[in-house]
Design an enzyme around this catalytic site. Structure first.
Site, PDB file in Angstrom:
ATOM      1  N   ASN A 161      -1.142  19.714 -21.900  1.00 22.87           N
ATOM      2  CA  ASN A 161      -1.458  18.825 -23.023  1.00 22.87           C
ATOM      3  C   ASN A 161      -1.498  19.747 -24.298  1.00 22.87           C
ATOM      4  OD1 ASN A 161      -1.576  16.427 -21.488  1.00 22.87           O
ATOM      5  ND2 ASN A 161      -4.008  17.274 -21.080  1.00 22.87           N
ATOM      6  N   HIS A 217       7.644  10.723 -28.823  1.00 22.54           N
ATOM      7  CA  HIS A 217       6.681  11.527 -28.110  1.00 22.54           C
ATOM      8  C   HIS A 217       6.841  12.953 -28.466  1.00 22.54           C
ATOM      9  CE1 HIS A 217       3.782  12.776 -25.427  1.00 22.54           C
ATOM     10  NE2 HIS A 217       4.479  13.304 -24.706  1.00 22.54           N
ATOM     11  N   GLU A 227      -5.717  16.988 -12.034  1.00 17.68           N
ATOM     12  CA  GLU A 227      -6.061  17.042 -13.579  1.00 17.68           C
ATOM     13  C   GLU A 227      -7.724  17.392 -13.672  1.00 17.68           C
ATOM     14  OE1 GLU A 227      -3.455  15.831 -16.679  1.00 17.68           O
ATOM     15  OE2 GLU A 227      -5.216  15.776 -18.201  1.00 17.68           O
ATOM     16  N   ARG A 282      -4.269  21.716 -14.987  1.00 15.95           N
ATOM     17  CA  ARG A 282      -3.214  20.765 -15.352  1.00 15.95           C
ATOM     18  C   ARG A 282      -3.420  20.360 -16.800  1.00 15.95           C
ATOM     19  NH1 ARG A 282      -0.636  15.745 -11.738  1.00 15.95           N
ATOM     20  NH2 ARG A 282       0.908  15.105 -13.258  1.00 15.95           N
ATOM     21  N   HIS A 337      -0.656  12.932 -29.983  1.00 11.44           N
ATOM     22  CA  HIS A 337      -0.974  11.418 -29.784  1.00 11.44           C
ATOM     23  C   HIS A 337      -1.569  10.768 -31.022  1.00 11.44           C
ATOM     24  CE1 HIS A 337      -1.410  12.255 -25.364  1.00 11.44           C
ATOM     25  NE2 HIS A 337      -0.274  11.979 -25.655  1.00 11.44           N
ATOM     26  N   LYS A 396       6.117  23.215 -14.282  1.00 16.72           N
ATOM     27  CA  LYS A 396       5.231  22.126 -13.778  1.00 16.72           C
ATOM     28  C   LYS A 396       4.706  21.746 -12.558  1.00 16.72           C
ATOM     29  CE  LYS A 396       3.919  17.306 -14.612  1.00 16.72           C
ATOM     30  NZ  LYS A 396       4.318  16.168 -15.336  1.00 16.72           N
ATOM     31  N   ARG A 408       0.724  -1.267   0.000  1.00 15.71           N
ATOM     32  CA  ARG A 408       0.127   0.082   0.143  1.00 15.71           C
ATOM     33  C   ARG A 408       0.821   1.225  -0.245  1.00 15.71           C
ATOM     34  NH1 ARG A 408      -2.628  -3.408   3.533  1.00 15.71           N
ATOM     35  NH2 ARG A 408      -4.313  -4.228   2.309  1.00 15.71           N
ATOM     36  N   GLU A 450       9.188  19.256 -24.888  1.00 14.13           N
ATOM     37  CA  GLU A 450       8.524  19.346 -23.594  1.00 14.13           C
ATOM     38  C   GLU A 450       8.774  20.919 -23.066  1.00 14.13           C
ATOM     39  OE1 GLU A 450       5.870  17.916 -22.744  1.00 14.13           O
ATOM     40  OE2 GLU A 450       6.334  15.858 -23.998  1.00 14.13           O
ATOM     41  N   HIS A 472      -0.503  17.984 -27.472  1.00 15.26           N
ATOM     42  CA  HIS A 472      -0.429  16.464 -27.146  1.00 15.26           C
ATOM     43  C   HIS A 472      -1.899  15.793 -28.028  1.00 15.26           C
ATOM     44  CE1 HIS A 472       2.825  17.311 -24.629  1.00 15.26           C
ATOM     45  NE2 HIS A 472       2.668  16.011 -24.200  1.00 15.26           N
ATOM     46  N   LYS A 526       2.224  11.225 -11.332  1.00 13.48           N
ATOM     47  CA  LYS A 526       1.517  10.264 -12.374  1.00 13.48           C
ATOM     48  C   LYS A 526       2.177   9.051 -12.325  1.00 13.48           C
ATOM     49  CE  LYS A 526      -1.485  13.169 -15.327  1.00 13.48           C
ATOM     50  NZ  LYS A 526      -1.787  13.788 -16.597  1.00 13.48           N
TER      51      LYS A 526
HETATM   52  N1  LIG Z   1       4.099  10.143 -15.640  1.00 12.09           N
HETATM   53  C1  LIG Z   1       3.993  11.455 -16.350  1.00 12.09           C
HETATM   54  O1  LIG Z   1       3.444  12.572 -15.780  1.00 12.09           O
HETATM   55  C2  LIG Z   1       4.675  11.267 -17.648  1.00 12.09           C
HETATM   56  C3  LIG Z   1       4.635  12.323 -18.485  1.00 12.09           C
HETATM   57  C4  LIG Z   1       5.274  12.175 -19.822  1.00 12.09           C
HETATM   58  C5  LIG Z   1       5.683  10.972 -20.286  1.00 12.09           C
HETATM   59  N2  LIG Z   1       5.445   9.995 -19.517  1.00 12.09           N
HETATM   60  C6  LIG Z   1       5.800   8.436 -19.783  1.00 12.09           C
HETATM   61  O2  LIG Z   1       7.120   8.297 -19.830  1.00 12.09           O
HETATM   62  C7  LIG Z   1       7.474   7.572 -20.968  1.00 12.09           C
HETATM   63  C8  LIG Z   1       8.402   8.132 -22.093  1.00 12.09           C
HETATM   64  O3  LIG Z   1       9.602   8.398 -21.256  1.00 12.09           O
HETATM   65  P1  LIG Z   1      11.017   8.701 -21.846  1.00 12.09           P
HETATM   66  O4  LIG Z   1      10.761   9.483 -23.162  1.00 12.09           O
HETATM   67  O5  LIG Z   1      12.087   9.078 -20.905  1.00 12.09           O
HETATM   68  O6  LIG Z   1      11.160   7.064 -22.699  1.00 12.09           O
HETATM   69  P2  LIG Z   1      12.181   5.754 -22.166  1.00 12.09           P
HETATM   70  O7  LIG Z   1      12.078   5.824 -20.644  1.00 12.09           O
HETATM   71  O8  LIG Z   1      12.028   4.757 -22.720  1.00 12.09           O
HETATM   72  O9  LIG Z   1      13.547   6.377 -22.398  1.00 12.09           O
HETATM   73  C9  LIG Z   1      14.116   6.372 -23.716  1.00 12.09           C
HETATM   74  C10 LIG Z   1      15.288   5.524 -24.067  1.00 12.09           C
HETATM   75  O10 LIG Z   1      16.373   6.265 -23.657  1.00 12.09           O
HETATM   76  C11 LIG Z   1      17.159   5.301 -22.631  1.00 12.09           C
HETATM   77  N3  LIG Z   1      17.785   5.968 -21.598  1.00 12.09           N
HETATM   78  C12 LIG Z   1      17.300   6.436 -20.527  1.00 12.09           C
HETATM   79  N4  LIG Z   1      18.132   7.470 -19.752  1.00 12.09           N
HETATM   80  C13 LIG Z   1      19.326   7.246 -20.639  1.00 12.09           C
HETATM   81  C14 LIG Z   1      20.496   7.799 -20.658  1.00 12.09           C
HETATM   82  N5  LIG Z   1      21.005   8.785 -19.599  1.00 12.09           N
HETATM   83  N6  LIG Z   1      21.591   7.424 -21.446  1.00 12.09           N
HETATM   84  C15 LIG Z   1      21.206   6.788 -22.479  1.00 12.09           C
HETATM   85  N7  LIG Z   1      19.897   6.058 -22.686  1.00 12.09           N
HETATM   86  C16 LIG Z   1      18.947   6.441 -21.857  1.00 12.09           C
HETATM   87  C17 LIG Z   1      15.825   4.292 -22.137  1.00 12.09           C
HETATM   88  O11 LIG Z   1      16.459   3.193 -21.689  1.00 12.09           O
HETATM   89  C18 LIG Z   1      15.233   4.042 -23.500  1.00 12.09           C
HETATM   90  O12 LIG Z   1      15.789   3.385 -24.277  1.00 12.09           O
HETATM   91  C19 LIG Z   1       6.209   7.171 -21.654  1.00 12.09           C
HETATM   92  O13 LIG Z   1       5.761   5.649 -21.148  1.00 12.09           O
HETATM   93  C20 LIG Z   1       5.091   8.022 -21.111  1.00 12.09           C
HETATM   94  O14 LIG Z   1       3.800   7.669 -21.271  1.00 12.09           O
HETATM   95  C21 LIG Z   1       4.859  10.089 -18.150  1.00 12.09           C
HETATM   96 ZN   LIG Z   2       4.502  15.111 -23.419  1.00 11.39          ZN
END
Ligand SMILES: NC(=O)c1ccc[n+]([C@@H]2O[C@H](COP(=O)([O-])OP(=O)(O)OC[C@H]3O[C@@H](n4cnc5c(N)ncnc54)[C@H](O)[C@@H]3O)[C@@H](O)[C@H]2O)c1
Ligand SMILES: [Zn+2]
Length: 363
Positions: free
Chosen positions: A250, A270, A242, A246, A257, A232, A126, A190, A253, A148
């Site tokens: 988007n 993305h 949201e 918040r 998307h 942020k 939990r 972003e 976005h 999130k």
């Molecule tokens: N929680 C939220 O508010 C929120 C907001 C935006 C996006 N997201 C989520 O985030 C995800 C995308 O995140 P992302 O773009 O970081 O992708 P990711 O986590 O897949 O990272 C991208 C790639 O870079 C690699 N990597 C990470 N750090 C590295 C480094 N320092 N050096 C070399 N390689 C590295 C990873 O292993 C991966 O292959 C999605 O699942 C999306 O839904 C969440």
């Molecule tokens: Zn985004």
């Protein structure tokens, strides 16, 4: 080797769920000073093999120096593993390691690791304390702050999850030195978004700092990350779950998307899809809010200087409309789109005439 900088610290002020966001270069070595007190003196790191190869050593050395015991759980890399099966594997490992409710879970990686480990922390016994150590620019300026967490379901992205705020976010900008160029640029999209929706000063500062940002100059990067997290945090504090403001985050976005899904996940990153999506939303703003067209030209130019795509793929207007109407942001059947009034000020509109959407998409 980057010399350690003193961390700059922001606070996400959510009453009893408040937490610090520490930002600086080469912070991992001195992490002991930045971690919240652990009652158990024990931590478990969740990461993937790509990030582990680059940055796990330094984190482990920092933890050893601070006398914090740690175990490591390595999950496979990639968005396809942000799923129930991997979450379950993390839970299994936590049980095998006899993790307690007071054990600190450390998420070391990009947004995928942050969302996955964050949800594991929210649900194990939990809820256990969570520390986010984001290592992609996207995760540093966006996903690690705000609480999130979650996993994907075969029927929809991010459909299973929880709001679960971390106890601390530690952003070491030096970890970005190993990030591939496309991933890095995707994160910059972003950063541009924050300027566009909220801060004309940030937008203008970005326009003057394209070269140092492209060369990943540590001080300039730390400044860009700080401003992004500040904005942020401000928006999250005003609307944690949201229900209103918040949603401004988007911007770009809804179109983005549609581009991600329409081209097949992973084809456009993305941030790339969001970049082209912001330009489309900008076009729509010029038509509907009276934003001067020169403002959208500035947006387009800044994004392309960062190496981001600004022209949407030709999916056909009808396909765009279909994909956009499936977006999570659709409420009571109405498509809600974030528009700009000027660069630095955004508004949400739910009354977009179909003819205007078609005009923008048919360009
Ligand atoms: N929680 C939220 O508010 C929120 C907001 C935006 C996006 N997201 C989520 O985030 C995800 C995308 O995140 P992302 O773009 O970081 O992708 P990711 O986590 O897949 O990272 C991208 C790639 O870079 C690699 N990597 C990470 N750090 C590295 C480094 N320092 N050096 C070399 N390689 C590295 C990873 O292993 C991966 O292959 C999605 O699942 C999306 O839904 C969440
Ligand atoms: Zn985004």
């Amino acid at each position: 080797m980057t010399t350690p900088q003193k961390a700059r610290t922001l606070v996400v002020a959510l009453a009893e769920r408040s937490y610090p966001v520490h930002i600086g270069a080469a912070l991992l070595a001195g992490i002991g000073h930045l971690l919240p007190n652990t009652r158990s003196g024990r931590s478990i790191i969740v990461t993937n093999q790509v990030v582990a190869a680059h940055h796990l050593d330094r984190l482990q050395e920092g933890l050893e120096r601070a006398d914090i015991h740690h175990d490591v759980i390595v999950v496979p890399d990639g968005e396809v593993h942000k799923d129930w099966a991997t979450l379950y594997d993390i839970h299994t490992r936590l049980l095998e390691l006899k993790a307690e409710r007071s054990t600190m879970l450390i998420a070391l990686g990009g947004g995928v690791i942050g969302d996955l480990a964050g949800f594991a922390a929210a649900t194990y016994q939990r809820g256990m304390p969570l520390v986010q150590i984001p290592t992609t620019l996207l995760a540093q300026v966006d996903s690690s702050v705000g609480g999130k967490t979650g996993v994907n379901h075969p029927l929809g992205k991010n459909m299973i999850g929880a709001f679960y705020q971390p106890s601390a976010v530690i952003i070491d900008s030096a970890t970005l030195s190993t990030l591939p160029d496309r991933e890095y640029a995707s994160g910059l999209a972003e950063v541009v978004k924050y300027g566009a929706i909220r801060s004309p000063e940030l937008f203008a500062w970005l326009e003057s700092n394209v070269l140092p940002l492209l060369s990943r100059d540590q001080a300039t990067l730390a400044q860009a990350i700080h401003e992004s997290c500040r904005i942020k945090a401000e928006i999250v504090v005003a609307d944690e779950r949201e229900t209103g403001e918040r949603a401004l985050l988007n911007f770009g976005h809804t179109f983005g998307h549609a581009i991600e899904v329409g081209t097949g996940y992973g084809t456009w990153l993305h941030g790339e899809a969001v970049a082209a999506g912001m330009v489309l939303a900008g076009e729509l703003s010029v038509r509907l809010t009276g934003m001067p067209a020169t403002e959208n030209s500035r947006l387009r130019r800044l994004l392309s200087r960062f190496g981001l795509p600004v022209d949407p793929p030709a999916l056909g207007a009808n396909r765009y409309l279909e994909l956009m109407s499936r977006d999570k942001k659709v409420e009571a059947g109405k498509l809600r789109v974030v528009l700009l009034e000027v660069l630095g000020r955004a508004t949400i509109r739910a009354d977009i005439p179909r003819s205007e959407l078609l005009a923008v998409l048919g360009l």
